[in-house]
Write a protein that holds these residues in place. Structure first.
Motif, PDB file in Angstrom:
ATOM      1  N   ARG A   6       0.765  -1.065  -0.125  1.00  0.00           N
ATOM      2  CA  ARG A   6       0.032   0.219   0.014  1.00  0.00           C
ATOM      3  C   ARG A   6       1.284   0.923  -0.426  1.00  0.00           C
ATOM      4  NH1 ARG A   6      -4.531  -2.370   4.266  1.00  0.00           N
ATOM      5  NH2 ARG A   6      -5.255  -3.968   3.052  1.00  0.00           N
ATOM      6  N   LEU A   7       1.907   1.210   1.266  1.00  0.00           N
ATOM      7  CA  LEU A   7       2.714   2.614   0.686  1.00  0.00           C
ATOM      8  C   LEU A   7       3.680   2.648  -0.791  1.00  0.00           C
ATOM      9  CD1 LEU A   7       4.707   4.412   1.813  1.00  0.00           C
ATOM     10  CD2 LEU A   7       5.845   2.656   2.620  1.00  0.00           C
ATOM     11  N   GLY A   8       3.625   1.654  -1.568  1.00  0.00           N
ATOM     12  CA  GLY A   8       4.319   1.034  -2.257  1.00  0.00           C
ATOM     13  C   GLY A   8       3.473   2.091  -3.340  1.00  0.00           C
ATOM     14  N   ILE A   9       1.638   1.711  -3.332  1.00  0.00           N
ATOM     15  CA  ILE A   9       0.643   2.228  -4.322  1.00  0.00           C
ATOM     16  C   ILE A   9       1.187   3.778  -3.937  1.00  0.00           C
ATOM     17  CG2 ILE A   9      -1.386   2.671  -4.452  1.00  0.00           C
ATOM     18  CD1 ILE A   9      -1.491  -0.851  -4.206  1.00  0.00           C
ATOM     19  N   LEU A  10       0.735   4.215  -2.896  1.00  0.00           N
ATOM     20  CA  LEU A  10       0.917   5.336  -2.460  1.00  0.00           C
ATOM     21  C   LEU A  10       2.079   6.272  -3.153  1.00  0.00           C
ATOM     22  CD1 LEU A  10      -0.367   5.485   0.878  1.00  0.00           C
ATOM     23  CD2 LEU A  10      -1.854   5.974  -1.002  1.00  0.00           C
ATOM     24  N   LEU A  11       3.206   6.156  -2.623  1.00  0.00           N
ATOM     25  CA  LEU A  11       4.950   6.600  -3.320  1.00  0.00           C
ATOM     26  C   LEU A  11       4.504   6.593  -5.345  1.00  0.00           C
ATOM     27  CD1 LEU A  11       6.862   5.027  -1.030  1.00  0.00           C
ATOM     28  CD2 LEU A  11       6.254   7.264  -1.338  1.00  0.00           C
ATOM     29  N   ALA A  12       3.788   5.378  -5.796  1.00  0.00           N
ATOM     30  CA  ALA A  12       3.902   5.829  -7.146  1.00  0.00           C
ATOM     31  C   ALA A  12       2.940   6.463  -7.478  1.00  0.00           C
ATOM     32  CB  ALA A  12       3.118   4.105  -7.978  1.00  0.00           C
ATOM     33  N   LEU A  13       1.624   6.893  -7.381  1.00  0.00           N
ATOM     34  CA  LEU A  13       0.774   8.111  -7.304  1.00  0.00           C
ATOM     35  C   LEU A  13       1.131   9.124  -7.000  1.00  0.00           C
ATOM     36  CD1 LEU A  13      -2.846   5.166  -5.912  1.00  0.00           C
ATOM     37  CD2 LEU A  13      -1.541   5.654  -8.431  1.00  0.00           C
ATOM     38  N   TYR A  14       1.558   9.082  -5.879  1.00  0.00           N
ATOM     39  CA  TYR A  14       2.010  10.987  -5.511  1.00  0.00           C
ATOM     40  C   TYR A  14       3.458  10.980  -6.910  1.00  0.00           C
ATOM     41  CZ  TYR A  14       4.836  13.668  -2.711  1.00  0.00           C
ATOM     42  OH  TYR A  14       5.682  15.193  -2.712  1.00  0.00           O
ATOM     43  N   TYR A  15       4.176  10.211  -7.425  1.00  0.00           N
ATOM     44  CA  TYR A  15       5.099  10.524  -7.888  1.00  0.00           C
ATOM     45  C   TYR A  15       4.386  10.906  -9.654  1.00  0.00           C
ATOM     46  CZ  TYR A  15       8.838  10.900  -4.933  1.00  0.00           C
ATOM     47  OH  TYR A  15       9.287  11.410  -3.402  1.00  0.00           O
ATOM     48  N   VAL A  16       3.271  10.310  -9.484  1.00  0.00           N
ATOM     49  CA  VAL A  16       2.935  10.321 -10.773  1.00  0.00           C
ATOM     50  C   VAL A  16       2.041  11.612 -10.943  1.00  0.00           C
ATOM     51  CG1 VAL A  16       0.953   9.540 -12.857  1.00  0.00           C
ATOM     52  CG2 VAL A  16       2.551   8.076 -12.064  1.00  0.00           C
ATOM     53  N   ASP A  17       1.826  12.136  -9.732  1.00  0.00           N
ATOM     54  CA  ASP A  17       0.531  13.038  -9.953  1.00  0.00           C
ATOM     55  C   ASP A  17      -0.461  13.329 -10.190  1.00  0.00           C
ATOM     56  OD1 ASP A  17       0.793  15.795  -8.125  1.00  0.00           O
ATOM     57  OD2 ASP A  17       1.857  16.718  -9.866  1.00  0.00           O
ATOM     58  N   GLY A  18      -1.242  12.620 -10.402  1.00  0.00           N
ATOM     59  CA  GLY A  18      -2.203  12.615 -11.412  1.00  0.00           C
ATOM     60  C   GLY A  18      -3.017  10.717 -11.879  1.00  0.00           C
TER      61      GLY A  18
END
Length: 90
Positions: A6-18
């Motif tokens: 879940r942390l990995g998913i959140l980080l990935a979505l954070y860096y995609v920024d959209g």
């Protein structure tokens, strides 16, 4: 946050920024669709991610992004990591 996926998913979505498609997220984390769906459901129930259907070049797809609350959680996590890095250099 006690789950590294879940942390990995959140980080990935954070860096995609959209928005990112569900299929792209599944490929990125390397887990089954049902596993990723379960993690997204848990994150959404906590108000950290949101999803909707969107028209893409490939057709109608489910897309996911961080909510403001999710963004704040990730930013707090990154602040903690930076602080630990600074303290480790002493």
């Amino acid at each position: 946050m006690t789950n590294s996926v879940r942390l990995g998913i959140l980080l990935a979505l954070y860096y995609v920024d959209g928005y990112v498609t569900f299929a792209t997220l599944v490929r990125s984390v390397g887990l089954s669709k049902s596993t990723v769906h379960g993690h997204l459901k848990a994150l959404a129930s906590r108000g950290l991610v949101e999803s909707r259907k969107a028209i893409t070049i490939a057709g109608v797809r489910r897309v996911i992004r961080l909510t403001q609350k999710g963004r704040q959680i990730v930013e707090k996590y990154l602040e903690i990591v930076e602080e630990l890095k600074r303290e480790g250099g002493r």
